[in-house]
Design a protein around this motif. Sequence first.
Motif, mmCIF file in Angstrom:
data_model
loop_
_atom_site.group_PDB
_atom_site.id
_atom_site.type_symbol
_atom_site.label_atom_id
_atom_site.label_comp_id
_atom_site.label_asym_id
_atom_site.label_seq_id
_atom_site.Cartn_x
_atom_site.Cartn_y
_atom_site.Cartn_z
ATOM 1 N N LEU A 1 0.823 4.106 -2.908
ATOM 2 C CA LEU A 1 0.419 5.478 -2.597
ATOM 3 C C LEU A 1 1.498 6.479 -3.010
ATOM 4 O O LEU A 1 1.194 7.567 -3.510
ATOM 5 N N ALA A 2 2.764 6.108 -2.812
ATOM 6 C CA ALA A 2 3.860 6.981 -3.238
ATOM 7 C C ALA A 2 3.845 7.159 -4.753
ATOM 8 O O ALA A 2 4.017 8.274 -5.260
ATOM 9 N N LEU A 3 3.610 6.068 -5.476
ATOM 10 C CA LEU A 3 3.538 6.161 -6.932
ATOM 11 C C LEU A 3 2.384 7.052 -7.365
ATOM 12 O O LEU A 3 2.514 7.872 -8.290
ATOM 13 N N TYR A 4 1.259 6.905 -6.708
ATOM 14 C CA TYR A 4 0.093 7.728 -7.050
ATOM 15 C C TYR A 4 0.387 9.205 -6.791
ATOM 16 O O TYR A 4 -0.041 10.081 -7.557
ATOM 17 N N THR B 1 5.358 -5.883 6.995
ATOM 18 C CA THR B 1 4.935 -7.261 6.708
ATOM 19 C C THR B 1 3.589 -7.581 7.324
ATOM 20 O O THR B 1 3.092 -8.699 7.196
ATOM 21 N N SER B 2 2.979 -6.612 7.990
ATOM 22 C CA SER B 2 1.665 -6.835 8.592
ATOM 23 C C SER B 2 0.925 -5.494 8.654
ATOM 24 O O SER B 2 1.494 -4.445 8.379
ATOM 25 N N GLY B 3 -0.367 -5.571 9.021
ATOM 26 C CA GLY B 3 -1.161 -4.371 9.171
ATOM 27 C C GLY B 3 -1.933 -3.978 7.930
ATOM 28 O O GLY B 3 -2.575 -2.926 7.898
ATOM 29 N N CYS B 4 -1.886 -4.824 6.891
ATOM 30 C CA CYS B 4 -2.591 -4.476 5.648
ATOM 31 C C CYS B 4 -3.567 -5.581 5.236
ATOM 32 O O CYS B 4 -3.947 -5.667 4.065
ATOM 33 N N SER B 5 -3.960 -6.408 6.187
ATOM 34 C CA SER B 5 -4.929 -7.464 5.884
ATOM 35 C C SER B 5 -5.963 -7.524 7.000
ATOM 36 O O SER B 5 -5.774 -6.962 8.074
ATOM 37 N N TYR B 6 -7.060 -8.206 6.739
ATOM 38 C CA TYR B 6 -8.119 -8.300 7.755
ATOM 39 C C TYR B 6 -8.604 -9.737 7.871
ATOM 40 O O TYR B 6 -8.271 -10.580 7.057
ATOM 41 N N GLN C 1 0.813 -1.217 0.000
ATOM 42 C CA GLN C 1 0.000 0.000 0.000
ATOM 43 C C GLN C 1 0.853 1.277 0.000
ATOM 44 O O GLN C 1 0.594 2.208 -0.783
ATOM 45 N N ASN C 2 1.866 1.357 0.858
ATOM 46 C CA ASN C 2 2.694 2.570 0.912
ATOM 47 C C ASN C 2 3.460 2.778 -0.386
ATOM 48 O O ASN C 2 3.672 3.917 -0.829
ATOM 49 N N PRO D 1 8.996 5.795 -4.459
ATOM 50 C CA PRO D 1 8.426 4.885 -3.465
ATOM 51 C C PRO D 1 9.479 4.364 -2.503
ATOM 52 O O PRO D 1 10.675 4.366 -2.824
ATOM 53 N N PRO D 2 9.071 3.909 -1.321
ATOM 54 C CA PRO D 2 10.031 3.315 -0.387
ATOM 55 C C PRO D 2 10.593 2.021 -0.944
ATOM 56 O O PRO D 2 9.973 1.349 -1.770
ATOM 57 N N ALA D 3 11.799 1.668 -0.502
ATOM 58 C CA ALA D 3 12.403 0.408 -0.919
ATOM 59 C C ALA D 3 11.520 -0.757 -0.480
ATOM 60 O O ALA D 3 10.901 -0.717 0.590
#
Length: 312
Positions: A291-294, A307-312, A287-288, A299-301
């Motif tokens: 978002l940087a590309l948008y 590795t977590s925090g982007c799923s539910y 996601q990050n 973008p970050p390396a």
Amino acid sequence: MKTRIVRSLAILAAAVAAAPILLAATPASAATVTVDNATADRFTASDNWGTSTWSADRQGPDYRYATPDTTASDAAWFKVNVPSAGSYLVEVFYPADPGYNNATPFIVATTSGNQTVAVNQRSNGGRWVGIGTFTLAAGDYNAVGVSRWTSGAGYVVADAVRITTATGGGTGFSLPLPRTALPRSEYDDPHHDYPAIDLPVPTGTAAYAVRAGTVVRIDDSSCGRGINLTGTDGAIYTYCHFSAWSVASGATVTAGQRIGSTGNTGNSTGPHLHFGIRTGSTRRCPQNFLLALYDGVTPPAATSLPTSGCSY
């Protein structure tokens, strides 16, 4: 790779033929500065760094190498005469070998502090490898370093670096879809059960390489038709559920090059692009990066992505 595709796709149909956003430009007239480890008064390293001519894929007469050290950086530095303050594409050159380090830290001295990018030196050797676009101050100083502080296995290698002004022309990064295909809010959505993202777009929407690299086709019951793009940074960028490919396995692609068309193949509940990033066997939250590309920034390396925090 099931996903909840609940948004209306009708309003997105006009995006199919739109062009991608491209970043990290490099015009033909750009100023370029190259520094080799053998360039007089341009390279400094401690006695822990050896000198080798073993690989023919080197830049210049030789290259430097050292064993990893998880207690100290002990960086080797390339001194670069940066002609003017601004954005520069930073590229590194090294010979590759299966015994070299798979996470070599390259340090860039930017105007906002040192930034580190991990590079897999087991692949993409004997060529210039872009590690990103950075804002550099004008002057003659240690601008790019190679650190020994890594948990990766194998020698870290310092051979040559070059910087090129980044103010128009070619590209270094691209959104994976046309910019008009989705609003910014879609690029921070969580994935359903592991680090990745599902981007709802109509079948036939162009899919682009987010960065330069080499592609391998995927064709299985889960991903459906897809692509694994091994970027010049060593990370793997995965695209799934294509309706068609635009490149052959083994092809080398540039950022912004069309690699396929989105669809609904494989384990999918509706037309969309599944996109993931992996470093080694570790899945990363994309996601990050997206978002940087948008937002039109570097973008970050991949190795710095969570590795977590982007799923539910």
